[in-house]
Design an enzyme around this catalytic site. Structure first.
Site, short mmCIF file in Angstrom:
data_model
loop_
_atom_site.label_atom_id
_atom_site.label_comp_id
_atom_site.label_asym_id
_atom_site.label_seq_id
_atom_site.Cartn_x
_atom_site.Cartn_y
_atom_site.Cartn_z
CB CYS A 181 34.11 -38.78 62.64
SG CYS A 181 33.72 -38.91 64.33
CG ASP A 241 26.03 -37.58 71.17
OD1 ASP A 241 25.42 -38.68 71.03
OD2 ASP A 241 27.16 -37.74 71.19
CE LYS A 289 22.61 -39.12 64.81
NZ LYS A 289 23.93 -39.98 64.82
CG ASN A 290 22.50 -41.75 68.11
OD1 ASN A 290 22.67 -41.88 66.99
ND2 ASN A 290 23.35 -40.88 69.05
NE ARG A 325 26.31 -38.01 60.09
CZ ARG A 325 27.00 -38.24 61.27
NH1 ARG A 325 27.94 -37.50 61.46
NH2 ARG A 325 27.00 -39.17 62.16
NE ARG A 353 33.14 -42.24 67.15
CZ ARG A 353 32.18 -41.74 66.81
NH1 ARG A 353 32.23 -40.64 65.99
NH2 ARG A 353 30.80 -41.98 66.98
#
Ligand code: EPZ
Length: 418
Positions: free
Chosen positions: A116, A307, A22-23, A399, A121
């Site tokens: 978030c 993460d 994803k990143n 997500r 952020r």
């Protein structure tokens, strides 16, 4: 709103091909607007964040077609440089479009991305870098109105902290900045190196990614057709291995880069898991009875990835002894632990430190997913708990995880999602 239904206590076993990162794909999709071209991306995961980014590209006037794990982007039709608030709200990382739109159009307008669950952020480092390259950024009523009155020019950008997003934004904008840009204290994550290899295919002169100093020689990018296969997701890899460590079992991951999550493999091995990695495969065996690892201390790559902290913490809830976690990257990344207490976990958090005292058993209970990785951590805990857990989730897990329930079911878990 989804509800995850999990009955824990079952071992996991089987082999799984891990999704694209994803990143890595999000900044690469933003980079696709740098030049008018036709981009074919392969191994793109089916994620809500990818769907939102597709909607952003279409709003900007690009053609985007999705066929299975391929996403084809035609950025020749780019006609706008504004991203509506409704889309910005859905995806914090859409701030990455700022650098790309300034490079392609010389202007951009998007709203301040929301905070978030991980705490504030800020994007001050993004704005500092883009201003150094010649952007004029006015904050008007929650919107960022960006122009480049004198064009973009190379600059020396020293990042106070190695921010992943700020490094990526600076790299994209620098591609159109006349002259040389040197980014020092740059983030060194594998996703930065992946972005560099994509930018080079667009004809950009970028070097140094993966080290603390990234250099870009800016200049016009010509239209071209480009193909790129997205690297595997190192955090999703860590997630499935942490689930197997916690529930017990024997799981093999295919198509991964073990060196991208070697710190997680080390901690899992300290817990007593048997880990074998060969080429693009990693296999983990666990009897589910773990021992507390050495303290898990998160930091910028190549440190332990922030993460993966919630995932490792969930795997340690029944580990013998006391497990210590220090979260150095985000201010408030322990909120999910309050939900873990409902399953019988014993966790004490104090600022950036969480101390987990291993318990004999966890029991299923109703819980709520507070964020993406916190939600995954709760699912890991529920898989290793006795009894049923109902996890309320307002779309956080989807997500970042492609077909998460399907994949876990294929590994033997009793899990479904409504
Ligand atoms: C990226 O977020 C990832 N997201 C995050 O993954 C990841 O946790 C993070 O990098 C760290 O590795 C994407 O790539 C889409 P940062 P990013 O800028 O770029 C502070 C997930 O679960 N900071 O490296 O936003 C910031 O507050 C997500 O997939 C500033 O102070 O992270 C944080 O404390 C979660 N000012 C620290 O730096 C800025 O301008 C690291 O943030 C920018 C950041």
């Amino acid at each position: 709103m989804s509800v995850w239904h999990i009955s824990g206590g079952r071992r996991l076993s089987g082999s799984l091909a891990v999704q694209g990162a994803k990143n890595a794909v999000l900044p690469i999709m933003a980079a696709s607007v740098l030049a008018p071209g036709q981009i074919e991306l392969l191994n793109v995961p089916e994620l809500r964040d990818v769907d939102t980014t597709v909607r952003i590209l279409r709003t900007l006037g690009c053609g985007v077609e999705r066929e299975g794990d391929a996403v084809n982007i035609d950025s020749r039709g780019l006609a706008r440089s504004e991203i509506p608030h409704s889309l910005m709200r859905e995806l914090r990382s859409s701030v990455i479009f700022l650098g790309a739109l300034l490079a392609r159009c010389g202007r951009a307008r998007l709203s301040m991305p929301g905070g978030c669950e991980l705490g504030p952020r800020p994007i001050d480092l993004h704005l500092m870098a883009l201003r150094a390259l010649g952007a004029r950024i006015d904050e008007r009523g929650g919107d960022l109105v960006c122009t480049t009155p004198e064009g973009l020019h190379g600059a020396d950008i020293a990042l106070p902290t190695p921010s992943v997003g700020a490094t990526e934004n600076a790299m994209l904008c620098a591609c159109a900045a006349e002259g040389e840009t040197v980014i020092t204290n740059a983030a060194r994550e594998p996703e930065i190196t992946e972005l560099q290899s994509f930018l080079r295919k667009l004809g950009a002169e970028v070097s140094g990614a993966g080290s603390a100093t990234v250099t870009v020689r800016g200049g016009p990018l010509s239209a071209r057709r480009v193909g790129h296969r997205i690297m595997p997701d190192r955090i999703v890899s860590a997630t499935y291995l942490a689930a197997c460590a916690a529930a017990g079992g024997d799981v093999e991951l295919r198509g991964v880069c073990p060196e991208h999550f070697s710190t997680v493999l080390r901690s899992l091995s300290e817990c007593g898991c048997d880990i074998m990695s060969k080429g693009a495969r990693v296999r983990l065996r666990s009897d589910g009875n773990l021992t507390a690892p050495m303290p898990v201390i998160t930091g910028p790559y190549p440190g332990f990835p922030t993460d993966a902290q919630p995932l490792m913490l969930a795997a340690c809830l029944r580990a013998k002894g006391t497990s210590v976690f220090v979260e150095n990257v985000f201010q408030n990344r322990f909120r999910f632990t309050e939900e873990l207490l409902r399953l019988g976990a014993r966790i004490h958090t104090e600022g950036r430190v969480a101390v987990v005292t291993g318990v004999q058993a966890l029991h299923g209970a109703p819980a709520v997913a507070t964020d993406l990785r916190g939600g995954a951590a709760l699912i890991i805990a529920a898989l290793s708990a006795e009894g049923r857990t109902e996890l309320l989730d307002s779309g956080h897990v989807a997500r970042g995880y492609e077909r998460f329930d399907e994949n876990l079911r294929a590994l033997g878990a009793d899990i479904s999602r409504t």
